[in-house]
Every structure is written in C-alpha cells, then in structure tokens.
Design a protein around this motif. Sequence first.
Motif, PDB file in Angstrom:
ATOM      1  N   LEU A  28       0.687  -1.139   0.064  1.00 52.61           N
ATOM      2  CA  LEU A  28      -0.117   0.113   0.009  1.00 52.61           C
ATOM      3  C   LEU A  28       0.862   1.221  -0.008  1.00 52.61           C
ATOM      4  O   LEU A  28       0.603   2.095  -0.568  1.00 52.61           O
ATOM      5  N   TYR A  31       2.014   1.698  -3.571  1.00 57.28           N
ATOM      6  CA  TYR A  31       1.021   2.186  -4.170  1.00 57.28           C
ATOM      7  C   TYR A  31       0.739   3.896  -4.125  1.00 57.28           C
ATOM      8  O   TYR A  31       0.538   4.399  -5.014  1.00 57.28           O
ATOM      9  N   LYS A  57      -6.511   1.354  -0.825  1.00 58.74           N
ATOM     10  CA  LYS A  57      -5.548   2.075  -1.709  1.00 58.74           C
ATOM     11  C   LYS A  57      -5.790   3.793  -1.884  1.00 58.74           C
ATOM     12  O   LYS A  57      -4.915   4.441  -1.648  1.00 58.74           O
TER      13      LYS A  57
END
Length: 84
Positions: A28, A31, A57
């Motif tokens: 995460l 991301y 996310k």
Amino acid sequence: MSDLKSQFEAAVANSKNLSERPDNATLLKFYGLYKQATAGDVTDKKPGFSDMVGRAKWDAWNGLKGTATDAAQQQYIDLIESLR
C-alpha cells in the motif's frame, strides 16, 4: 530526463524483481507513493464501504496529499532500496 526521474523509473522496474513479496502494508505504501509521484494529489472520491481494497489504496494515496512529486519519487526509490 532528470536523474531522479530515471532513478524512479528504475525503482519501479526493480519493484517487480524483489526477492520476496512485501507485506500488504508495504504494498500500500508503494501504491500511494507511486500514485503521488505520477498523478499528484488524489482527486477521486473515496470508494464505497464495500470496496475494501479500493478504500485501502485510496487511504494510502490520500495520506500523502501535499507531498511533492520529487519527494514521493525519492521515498519510493528509498523504499525499494531498503527491500533489495
């Protein structure tokens, strides 16, 4: 192409070749940093309650709101290097 941008692109490529898969929290973070470095601050609405992955996310990306592109790229590079 700037040196930082080329290092960032190399780090993105290296992220696919890590010796083992990072845990979900690290994924995460990857991301969020990637999205902040490539798209800037999140502008989309937060996904609905039933989309748990989308919400995680979104939260990871939104947590970096205000981070400059160069700073996000450098943090991404540093994170990849710490896992190699």
